[in-house]
Design an enzyme around this catalytic site. Structure first.
Site, PDB file in Angstrom:
ATOM      1  CG  ASP A  78      40.131 -39.577  13.551  1.00  0.00           C
ATOM      2  OD1 ASP A  78      40.841 -38.559  13.711  1.00  0.00           O
ATOM      3  OD2 ASP A  78      39.672 -40.231  14.501  1.00  0.00           O
ATOM      4  CD1 TRP A 103      36.487 -45.598   8.399  1.00  0.00           C
ATOM      5  CD2 TRP A 103      38.601 -45.979   8.924  1.00  0.00           C
ATOM      6  NE1 TRP A 103      37.116 -44.376   8.518  1.00  0.00           N
ATOM      7  CE2 TRP A 103      38.420 -44.579   8.843  1.00  0.00           C
ATOM      8  CE3 TRP A 103      39.886 -46.456   9.240  1.00  0.00           C
ATOM      9  CZ2 TRP A 103      39.437 -43.668   9.071  1.00  0.00           C
ATOM     10  CZ3 TRP A 103      40.904 -45.543   9.465  1.00  0.00           C
ATOM     11  CH2 TRP A 103      40.670 -44.172   9.388  1.00  0.00           C
ATOM     12  CG  ASP A 122      45.382 -45.703  10.361  1.00  0.00           C
ATOM     13  OD1 ASP A 122      44.890 -44.730   9.764  1.00  0.00           O
ATOM     14  OD2 ASP A 122      44.946 -46.153  11.432  1.00  0.00           O
ATOM     15  CG  ASP A 151      37.417 -42.524  17.894  1.00  0.00           C
ATOM     16  OD1 ASP A 151      37.975 -41.510  17.444  1.00  0.00           O
ATOM     17  OD2 ASP A 151      36.274 -42.529  18.369  1.00  0.00           O
TER      18      ASP A 151
END
Lengths: 176, 461
Positions: A78, A103, A122, A151
């Protein structure tokens, strides 16, 4: 998808237990152990993306293209694809810093038919890249199930928590 | 002839010549600036004779195409048309000039700052994550009656938003760096006066506040606005209470892995746990924890988790699950009491149609309607926006409306309904359109395009 993986179940038991039994500081310490432990024990029988019906065929559009959202490793990613931002599917762009917490998912590589455990990190320290946004949510879960949530800003624990883009790094082959 | 002719003549001549070249099919030459320059230079490669406008003999263009052939065939007609046009333009210009001179001149203007009108019943605060440049998030204030953007609140990086119960203040829990995206980090609550859209105060926080999905529970006011609760995630979860009277931070509340900060009583704040329970912490008047209680699990986190974007009206909360069940929770007596669960989707369609988006449900208190963004899709599609809005009667649990949203407008990413007796339904789509609908019929009353870059949540005053 209707069948939960054993790995997800293990994660659930671990994190739920932590949530209900421990203090905040010890929770953080144990979460760190979980994340670290994942890298040390990659041979786990999970296949999140494949069970969700993602990227089963090697000739599917974009499944071999790291710049495409359909790339097989991105089954639970995401964010902006670092491959479009000066990095690759597994490396951060110059001048950014990988997140130490993350994750994970499990995706099947249609090229060899194997299931791989994938860490979604990230890349942090610069403002959002803005290229190649990709949001795939197979078995993604709300914020209260943090280890399964994409998220959250996983740059949150970095010195500079600016979110720039996301990578997917193979941790190992998942044992069937 | 002179090569320094007026620009008007040159322009007309240029258009003339381009049309002639195409009409003669010599070559598809479109007049270009370079061509224009070439014609104005004395060393023009041809030797046109200009007696009057357009009367050229023996001329060829830069490519040697004969211009005179076309001119010979049609130059007379074109000349007459052109001359008539020019005369007409000139006369119009003169007439306009005379008329303008007889009117009084416009008065001089002074730059001023517009003031907001009195708060209207259909003001809505649109949170824009500004996904492509996240250090620049903002809240857009829009009036759904006048269909005007009224102003903007800057809210920094990945902000959390809460409107005060009296509607007078917008609180943004956010992060800034001293040098844009780097340098010294400051986490802060910024309070904006909704009557002026100016920052009226701030409280600096420890650098640990939640950066996650936008929900109404990432930060919240106590009902009497004496306390403010900030959800933290580092990833350890906690809540920082803030005394708004003293503008001071109070002792942090460890939430044991539970997330969010819902003000569920005068001095009570609750969090949602991974076990499907609610953790409720009671504070004393000084804002210190005095008790905590963990509810029974009220949903199945494995089979059908609830979205974290719930709705709160006073002591009543509603959550919707991935498969479309409504979970009501009431804190009227202090402790959490759970309503009977009811489904949005019939058994035959369960798992096929489901809620989705960044703000999936809204509740109207006067009409007792619940609205939900629905789409057709399976597991993993819970962030896909709705192709339809479904309306339900909160008492009978029957569907009373089904509003299709055109794909050209986009999918329903965020959904809200005004809280007055003559309500409007609001939709922000994934194509950044903002829609105002009649909540009784679904009729679209207004479409405001390009309302924001990432309109992910709609807050009501």
């Amino acid at each position: 998808m209707t069948q939960r993986s054993r790995f997800d179940g293990w994660l659930e038991v671990a994190t739920r237990g932590i949530a209900q039994r421990t203090s905040r500081r010890s929770f953080l310490a144990k979460l760190g152990m979980v994340v670290t432990g994942v890298t040390a024990l990659p041979l786990l029988p999970v296949r999140r993306g494949a069970l969700a019906g993602v990227a089963e065929a090697s000739d599917a559009k974009g499944v071999d293209d790291p710049n495409a959202c359909e790339y097989w490793k991105y089954c639970a990613i995401d964010g902006f694809l670092c491959a479009c931002c000066g990095g690759t599917s597994s490396s951060c762009p110059p001048g950014t810093t990988p997140s130490p917490i993350t994750w994970i998912g499990t995706c099947q590589n249609p090229g060899d038919g194997r299931d791989y455990i994938v860490s979604y990190n990230d890349c942090c320290g610069k403002t959002s890249c803005g290229n190649c946004f990709c949001n795939r949510n197979e078995r993604e879960r709300p914020l209260y199930r943090l280890s399964l949530n994409n998220d959250a800003n996983w740059c949150m624990a970095n010195d500079n928590p600016n979110y720039h883009c996301s990578v997917s790094a193979i941790l190992g082959v998942a044992e069937k | 002839m002179s090569v320094r002719r007026s620009s008007l003549f040159l322009t007309v001549d240029l258009l003339w010549q381009g049309a002639e070249l195409i009409a003669d099919d010599c070559s598809l030459i479109i007049p270009t600036p370079s061509y224009f320059v070439a014609k104005t230079q004395p060393d023009y490669p041809v030797a046109p004779s200009y007696d009057t406008l357009g009367t050229r003999l023996g001329a060829t263009d830069l490519h040697g195409c004969p211009l005179h052939q076309g001119l010979g065939r049609r130059s007379g007609d074109r000349m007459r048309i052109l001359q008539s046009l020019l005369v007409g333009i000139a006369m119009l210009g003169m007439a306009g000039s005379v008329a303008a001179q007889t009117k009084p001149p416009l008065p001089a203007e002074q730059v001023s700052v517009n003031r907001l009108p009195a708060q209207g019943p259909h003001w809505v605060y649109i949170f824009d994550e500004a996904l492509n440049n996240e250090i620049d998030a903002r809240v857009v204030l829009f009036d759904a009656d006048s269909h005007r953007t009224l102003g903007q609140i800057d809210v920094g990086y990945w902000a959390n938003i809460a409107l005060s119960p009296d509607g007078k203040t917008t609180a943004a829990v956010t992060t800034y760096w001293s040098r844009g995206s780097r340098g010294i980090r400051t986490d802060v609550i910024e309070f904006t006066d909704n009557a002026t859209l100016s920052v009226s105060g701030e409280v600096v926080l420890q650098p640990k506040r939640l950066q996650g999905p936008i929900t109404p529970f990432n930060a919240s006011f106590s009902p009497d606005q004496a306390l403010f609760y900030v959800a933290n995630l580092t990833p350890a979860s906690s809540i920082t209470p803030v005394d708004l009277r003293q503008k001071t931070l109070l002792p942090e509340i460890d939430t044991d892995g539970c997330v969010l900060a819902m003000a569920t009583g005068l001095r009570q704040v609750s969090s949602l746990c991974e076990s499907g329970r609610l953790l409720s912490v009671t504070l004393n008047e000084a804002g210190h924890e005095t008790a905590r209680a963990l509810s029974e699990p009220f949903f199945d986190v494995d089979k059908d988790p609830v979205f974290v974007q719930g709705v709160q009206h006073g002591s009543q909360l509603w959550f919707v699950s991935f498969l479309g069940d409504i979970y009501g929770v009431n804190f009227a007596t202090g402790a959490a009491h759970f309503d009977a669960v009811w489904p949005l989707v019939s058994p035959a369609l369960r798992g096929q149609w489901r809620p989705g988006g960044t703000q999936t449900i809204a509740v109207q208190p006067y009409t007792q309607r619940l609205y939900v963004a629905m789409h057709k899709g399976g597991e993993g599609t819970h962030k896909i926006g709705g192709s339809e809005v479904w309306a339900f009667d909160l008492k009978t649990h029957r569907r009373v409306g089904r509003f299709l949203i055109s794909p050209q407008l986009g999918a329903v990413g965020a959904l809200q309904v005004s809280q007055d007796a003559d309500p409007r339904l609001y939709v922000a789509t994934d194509r950044s359109n903002f829609l105002v609908l009649d909540p009784a019929t679904g009729k679209i009353l207004h479409v405001e395009p390009k309302i924001a870059q990432s309109p992910w949540y709609l807050f009501n005053p």
